[in-house]
Design an enzyme around this catalytic site. Structure first.
Site, mmCIF file in Angstrom:
data_model
loop_
_atom_site.group_PDB
_atom_site.id
_atom_site.type_symbol
_atom_site.label_atom_id
_atom_site.label_comp_id
_atom_site.label_asym_id
_atom_site.label_seq_id
_atom_site.Cartn_x
_atom_site.Cartn_y
_atom_site.Cartn_z
ATOM 1 C CB THR A 397 -0.850 -0.050 1.291
ATOM 2 O OG1 THR A 397 -1.652 -1.224 1.275
ATOM 3 C CG2 THR A 397 -1.749 1.141 1.486
ATOM 4 C CD GLU A 436 -6.874 -4.021 -2.144
ATOM 5 O OE1 GLU A 436 -6.311 -4.157 -1.044
ATOM 6 O OE2 GLU A 436 -6.320 -3.467 -3.117
ATOM 7 N N GLY A 489 1.066 -0.920 5.145
ATOM 8 C CA GLY A 489 1.474 -1.997 6.054
ATOM 9 C C GLY A 489 0.363 -2.889 6.556
HETATM 10 N N1 GLY Z 1 -4.884 -3.906 1.202
HETATM 11 C C1 GLY Z 1 -4.501 -3.216 2.357
HETATM 12 C C2 GLY Z 1 -5.617 -2.699 3.155
HETATM 13 O O1 GLY Z 1 -6.597 -2.308 2.563
HETATM 14 O O2 GLY Z 1 -5.581 -2.635 4.346
#
Ligand code: GLY
Length: 588
Positions: A397, A436, A489
């Site tokens: 991210t 995702e 993170g």
């Molecule tokens: N893919 C990282 C988050 O959305 O927390």
């Protein structure tokens, strides 16, 4: 560097802390995301990064060229929203692991007129998605399906999100704010060691797909620092968005190319998924911590809720008096996080599908009840903390923060989840697609690839957004803009972001000290404290062990991109987090 360490040490002593050991890992090894790695101890200090002070505007991001784009927009009269959109598109070019148009994210905005807003442009599950789509015929979760295949791809939200923010609160045209990104893609940019290090994490995956290798490898070999990376296909894609807006992405040849590649690779995406994609303005999560008011991400992020729940639990404790990272202050912080994460993992999900009990989770009564369960001298085993499910953790991210001279502030965290998402590009579109879908529960109670498990509230459903930890956050002090912060993170985003606030608001650190200070993280399960090098002195570690804590040394948690408004001078202050050397803070 020595000055900052001395200053930090002095400030820690002056607030009665046990002397923190400030040895840090070399930045070149500062892993950002992914499963947290156990690391050898005894590393050297983090390299020095200058403290940047500015009057008229400031940008801090994980890639120096994207920061420069944002500052340039501000200098040419753009506001913080214009700059944030320009930085977002620039990061899609110069920070392709994480900056993106193939993923999604969140934007928290503080407007100079006092309004606080939140824009959700998180990806959505395809309409054909089903709760058990990551499982085989016998109900086993298929390793890699949600991370490495087209079944992992959610409908991307970034293009619509950036366009929506610009249209509502920007002052410049789409073409103006996208021009720098298009130039960087077309003309290329010189790679620095920090850029190359990230590209190199995925060399083998790039080799597996000729259309990816043609861009992200140099005749089959990793790009080297000093070479120029050109992305002509991405430039064309960006140009068509600049010309045609969101329709070019969601209804035109770009969507068609993604759907074609998805179908050819057993994915579920359809043109209908793209046509029906929407972004949403939501009310940010709001809470107070002493004289500070925090605005952060509501569901489908868990970030704001978990930060605020933790802060509500610890607020009555005199942490600063007990000392930064004294065993006592660490104990109460960790126990508060343990309880807040247990609630997070049990109750939260996409608000369009799940009734999130935010009011209850953030009530004073709930905080008091949880506080009452904390024993003064003993760790509570996670198995004894309410909630039946395990934690969630995601991977890569990126976060950036912008403040302009009018007092507008923007915090953006966006992602393709893992580094480079599924590490595949649809045809000639030039951008990586997210994975995702891995942020959903592949199967309740079954550990995901990180050995973690998630709950039913976050199960896969058609059109649903996966639960996130991204926490773009704005902090006001006595009603005035004080801090803009956030981090990458996965689940550690919540701790990293919260600690960046606490280090300043509770422990009296300046922005540089706050960012350099070693971080800790507790997420209910695993029942361990994740600790950066030097987070605890040996004697504090021994005290914590005696209380029943297990400490897992980690290489580094995520980089913080924060801007502080000095309450006395009104000047903006920022520093690039040395955990991410390719980044930069700059202002004017
Ligand atoms: N893919 C990282 C988050 O959305 O927390």
């Amino acid at each position: 560097m020595r000055n900052i360490l001395t200053a930090l040490a002095l400030s820690l002593f002056s607030i009665g802390a046990a002397p923190a050991v400030l040895a840090r890992p070399p930045a070149a090894n500062a892993a950002q995301d992914g499963p947290l790695q156990a690391r050898p101890t005894g590393d050297t200090s983090l390299p020095d990064q200058p403290l940047v002070t500015a009057k008229h505007g400031m940008v801090v991001s994980a890639q120096h060229l994207a920061t420069a784009v944002g500052v340039d927009i501000l200098k040419h009269g753009g506001n913080a929203i214009d700059a944030a959109v320009a930085v977002g598109y620039a990061l899609a070019v110069v920070h392709p692991c994480c900056g993106n148009i193939g993923g999604g994210g969140f934007m928290t905005i503080h407007l100079a007129d006092g309004r606080n807003l939140f824009l959700d442009f998180r990806e959505k599950a395809p309409l054909a998605a089903t709760p058990d789509m990551m499982q085989n015929a016998t109900g086993q979760v298929v390793k890699g399906r949600s991370t490495k295949t087209y079944l992992g791809v959610g409908v991307p939200g970034t293009v619509m999100g950036l366009d929506e923010a610009l249209a509502k609160y920007g002052t410049m045209s789409r073409k103006q704010v996208m021009a720098p990104a298009i130039r960087l893609a077309k003309d290329g940019f010189v790679l620095e060691p920090g850029d190359v290090r990230i590209l190199d994490t995925s060399t083998d995956a790039f080799r597996a797909h000729p259309n990816v290798a043609a861009i992200f490898l140099d005749h089959g070999h990793p790009w080297q620092a000093g070479q120029t990376l050109r992305q002509p296909q991405l430039a064309r894609t960006l140009q068509s968005i600049a010309d045609g807006g969101t329709r070019a992405f969601y209804e035109g040849p770009i969507a068609q190319a993604v759907v074609k590649a998805s179908k050819a690779n057993h994915g579920l995406l359809t043109l209908e998924d793209f046509r029906r994609y929407t972004v949403a303005w939501e009310k940010p999560i709001e809470c107070n911590y002493h004289e500070y008011t925090i605005y952060s991400a509501p569901p489908p992020s868990s970030g704001g809720t978990t930060i605020c729940e933790t802060l509500q639990i610890i607020a009555p404790y005199p942490l600063a008096k007990w000392g930064f990272r004294s065993a006592r202050s660490a104990h109460y912080f960790i126990e508060a996080e343990r309880r807040a994460f247990a609630d997070r993992n049990t109750y939260l999900g996409d608000p369009a599908f799940v009734d999130n009990p935010i009011g209850k989770l953030l009530s004073a009564e709930h905080a008091a009840k949880l506080r009452a369960g904390i024993e003064p001298d003993k760790a509570t085993p996670s198995s004894e903390v309410a909630g039946s499910l395990g934690p969630y953790q995601a991977t890569n991210t990126t976060h950036y923060s912008v403040v302009d001279g009018h007092g507008n502030a923007v915090a953006v965290t966006f992602t393709v989840n893992s580094y480079f998402g599924i590490k595949q590009i649809a045809g000639g579109t030039g951008f990586f697609l997210n994975n995702e879908m891995d942020d959903f529960t592949s199967k309740p109670h079954v550990p995901n690839q990180f050995g973690l498990v998630q709950g039913k509230a976050n199960r896969i459903e058609p059109g649903k957004r996966p639960l996130s930890s991204m926490s773009p956050t704005v902090v006001l002090r006595d009603g005035k803009l004080f801090m803009v912060t956030g981090s990458p993170g996965g689940s550690t985003i919540i701790s990293t972001t919260m600690e960046s606030i606490l280090n300043v608001a509770e422990y009296g650190m300046d922005i540089k000290q706050a960012i350099y200070a070693p971080r800790i993280h507790m997420q209910w399960y695993p029942d361990e404290i994740f600790a950066e090098p030097g987070a605890f002195t040996p004697s504090v570690e021994a005290s914590l062990a005696a209380m029943g804590y297990r400490i897992r040394p980690v290489h580094a948690l995520g980089d913080v991109e924060a801007i502080l408004v000095n309450p006395k001078s009104g000047l903006l202050q920022a520093v690039n987090d040395p955990r991410y050397p390719a980044g930069k803070a700059a202002g004017y």
